[in-house]
Design a protein around this motif. Structure first.
Motif, PDB file in Angstrom:
ATOM      1  N   TYR A  57       0.803  -1.226   0.000  1.00  0.00           N
ATOM      2  CA  TYR A  57       0.000   0.000   0.000  1.00  0.00           C
ATOM      3  C   TYR A  57       0.834   1.274   0.000  1.00  0.00           C
ATOM      4  CZ  TYR A  57      -4.088  -2.889   0.743  1.00  0.00           C
ATOM      5  OH  TYR A  57      -5.091  -3.812   0.593  1.00  0.00           O
ATOM      6  N   GLY A  58       2.162   1.146  -0.051  1.00  0.00           N
ATOM      7  CA  GLY A  58       2.997   2.332  -0.053  1.00  0.00           C
ATOM      8  C   GLY A  58       2.964   3.100   1.256  1.00  0.00           C
ATOM      9  N   VAL A  59       2.609   2.403   2.337  1.00  0.00           N
ATOM     10  CA  VAL A  59       2.560   3.034   3.663  1.00  0.00           C
ATOM     11  C   VAL A  59       3.851   2.666   4.376  1.00  0.00           C
ATOM     12  CG1 VAL A  59       1.251   3.237   5.809  1.00  0.00           C
ATOM     13  CG2 VAL A  59       0.044   2.872   3.656  1.00  0.00           C
ATOM     14  N   GLU A  60       4.900   3.413   4.086  1.00  0.00           N
ATOM     15  CA  GLU A  60       6.222   3.065   4.590  1.00  0.00           C
ATOM     16  C   GLU A  60       6.779   4.079   5.576  1.00  0.00           C
ATOM     17  OE1 GLU A  60       8.709   2.308   1.247  1.00  0.00           O
ATOM     18  OE2 GLU A  60       7.510   0.612   0.545  1.00  0.00           O
ATOM     19  N   GLU A  61       6.260   5.290   5.588  1.00  0.00           N
ATOM     20  CA  GLU A  61       6.773   6.308   6.512  1.00  0.00           C
ATOM     21  C   GLU A  61       5.647   7.170   7.079  1.00  0.00           C
ATOM     22  OE1 GLU A  61       8.080   9.732   3.323  1.00  0.00           O
ATOM     23  OE2 GLU A  61       9.630   8.436   4.137  1.00  0.00           O
ATOM     24  N   ASN A  62       4.489   6.579   7.233  1.00  0.00           N
ATOM     25  CA  ASN A  62       3.357   7.296   7.822  1.00  0.00           C
ATOM     26  C   ASN A  62       2.274   6.289   8.192  1.00  0.00           C
ATOM     27  OD1 ASN A  62       2.861   7.044   4.795  1.00  0.00           O
ATOM     28  ND2 ASN A  62       0.848   7.749   5.467  1.00  0.00           N
ATOM     29  N   ALA A  63       1.411   6.692   9.114  1.00  0.00           N
ATOM     30  CA  ALA A  63       0.242   5.879   9.450  1.00  0.00           C
ATOM     31  C   ALA A  63      -0.970   6.420   8.693  1.00  0.00           C
ATOM     32  CB  ALA A  63      -0.023   5.931  10.953  1.00  0.00           C
ATOM     33  N   VAL A  64      -1.871   5.529   8.305  1.00  0.00           N
ATOM     34  CA  VAL A  64      -3.144   5.940   7.716  1.00  0.00           C
ATOM     35  C   VAL A  64      -4.263   5.362   8.581  1.00  0.00           C
ATOM     36  CG1 VAL A  64      -2.224   6.086   5.381  1.00  0.00           C
ATOM     37  CG2 VAL A  64      -3.233   3.944   6.155  1.00  0.00           C
ATOM     38  N   PHE A  65      -5.426   6.034   8.585  1.00  0.00           N
ATOM     39  CA  PHE A  65      -6.483   5.555   9.474  1.00  0.00           C
ATOM     40  C   PHE A  65      -7.856   5.965   8.988  1.00  0.00           C
ATOM     41  CE2 PHE A  65      -5.539   9.795  10.946  1.00  0.00           C
ATOM     42  CZ  PHE A  65      -6.723  10.304  11.458  1.00  0.00           C
ATOM     43  N   PHE A  66      -8.844   5.174   9.417  1.00  0.00           N
ATOM     44  CA  PHE A  66     -10.239   5.561   9.305  1.00  0.00           C
ATOM     45  C   PHE A  66     -10.591   6.286  10.596  1.00  0.00           C
ATOM     46  CE2 PHE A  66     -10.513   1.201   7.150  1.00  0.00           C
ATOM     47  CZ  PHE A  66     -10.249   1.719   5.892  1.00  0.00           C
TER      48      PHE A  66
END
Length: 417
Positions: free
Chosen positions: A295-304
């Protein structure tokens, strides 16, 4: 109720507990508990200063707050099977003040606090305009907060953890220390400092001891800023129903959590701008194997974001531009624009009888909304701050009859150096 895996006894210091947490980031901190993917569990959290701030009418504790001890974090929690490159899924199931304790000396026992930190000890978003220390105590009744120091307001809080994240790898920790040290070197005497260096004094590193403790304490990162691992993001909508995806940098992921807030405005603008409290949080964890690259989430968090915000429908919004209070034009400076929007809101609220410090404390604690409203129209960025009008027990809207004058009460306690 989920199984309690990290208990805290309110009568004992954070370092005297059955399980000891930590207040620095370092990959060598051993996990305090191991959980499995799919497990639900409960965690007790101490407020970020471990009881140094008191329910009284003095701000000397804010002025003298021991910043070297923060944040008191619960964990780390190792997740079975987690490996670097995975994404850790964390669901926030529930959270709140210290369970079954509605009175007592600790924040979270029926009360919490908001502080304006002195410029010489932490500062804040508007530290040039508010260089001294102030404090507001907030009393909890169910989900609502009121304050003897900021009268005539009552609001429903969006309870959330200000800080949650995974452990950094040794390589990531070295990157943090290098880049933050380079920033400090550009203005090493600045007050407040541009960043916080590693500080062995008052370091808490779980069960590490001896030479291992000394080595880690000398290089462990302070928990004040948000970073690639999540950390101190202070997102007010990070509440019940939130699902967050964290990068995993070390085996087990080593998740930690703390800095619980009863409520907060966007930006936590006074630095200790939320209503700080101790309490509990219920979590569920799972894994996406190889999810960082997928998902390309390598240097940040993502969230709902959570799905249970207060249902406010009436707002009064203030705008700000990227022009300093002295009239100097800045180029698309969105942070400056948000500062000016907040200053305009503070000035407006003083027309109703509040002291500027009371208005500033309110913007930090109440669930205001901050927005970047325009970032392309050179040279001015436009930022806005939205205040829910329903939180006031008087009409705060402009009208031909002029502003009502409220009784500001005793005001917010102040301490000076």
């Amino acid at each position: 109720m989920p199984e309690l895996l990290f208990p805290l006894d309110s009568t004992r210091r954070f370092t005297d507990q059955e399980k000891v947490g930590h207040n620095r980031w370092h990959p060598a901190i051993p996990p305090a508990v191991t959980v499995r993917p799919g497990q639900c569990f409960r965690v007790h959290c101490r407020e970020w200063f471990d009881g140094a701030i008191h329910n009284d009418d003095s701000a000397e504790d804010i002025r003298d707050a021991p910043l070297s001890v923060v944040h008191a974090l619960s964990g780390p929690f190792a997740v079975q099977g987690a490996e670097p490159g995975d994404l850790l899924i964390v669901d926030i199931l529930d959270l709140g003040p210290i369970p079954q304790e509605d009175s007592g000396p600790l924040a979270g026992q029926g009360w919490g606090y908001t502080g304006i930190f002195a410029r010489r000890n932490g500062g804040g978003f508007l530290t040039e305009q508010f260089p001294d220390a102030y404090k507001a105590i907030w009393d909890f009744r169910g989900e609502r907060a009121t304050s003897r120091h900021v009268p005539s307001v009552s609001f429903t809080g969006i309870t959330h953890p200000g800080l949650m994240g995974t452990a950094p790898s040794a390589e990531l920790l070295a990157k943090w220390n290098q880049r933050e040290g380079a920033l400090r070197a550009t203005d090493p005497d600045r007050v407040p400092p541009l960043s916080l260096p590693p500080e062995p004094r008052d370091a808490i590193l779980g069960s590490l001891s001896g030479a291992d403790f000394d080595r880690a304490a000398a290089e462990a990162a302070r928990t004040a800023p948000p970073r690639e691992n999540g950390g101190n993001q202070d997102i007010k909508n990070f509440t019940r129903g939130t699902r967050v995806f964290y990068p995993v940098y070390v085996p087990g992921a080593n998740l930690s959590v703390g800095d619980l807030h009863f409520s907060q405005g966007d930006g936590e603008i006074t630095f200790c701008g939320a209503i700080e409290m101790g309490g509990f949080i219920d979590l569920h964890v799972d894994l996406i194997k190889g999810g960082m690259q997928t998902y390309g989430v390598e240097e940040n968090a993502v969230f709902f974001p959570g799905n249970t915000p207060p249902q406010y429908s009436q707002w009064l919004a203030f705008s700000g531009l990227s022009v300093t209070t002295e009239g100097e034009q800045r180029y698309l400076d969105s942070q400056l624009a948000y500062q000016r929007a907040c200053l305009h809101a503070i000035d407006y609220l003083t027309k109703f009888g509040y002291a500027p410090e009371q208005a500033y404390l309110l913007l930090g604690a109440a669930p205001i909304e901050g927005r970047l409203s325009g970032v392309v129209d050179i040279p001015n960025s436009c930022a806005t701050v939205y205040i829910p009008t329903e939180i006031f027990d008087f009409d705060v809207r402009p009208s031909a009859r002029g502003p009502a004058r409220i009784n500001p009460g005793q005001g917010a306690p102040r301490a000076r150096f």
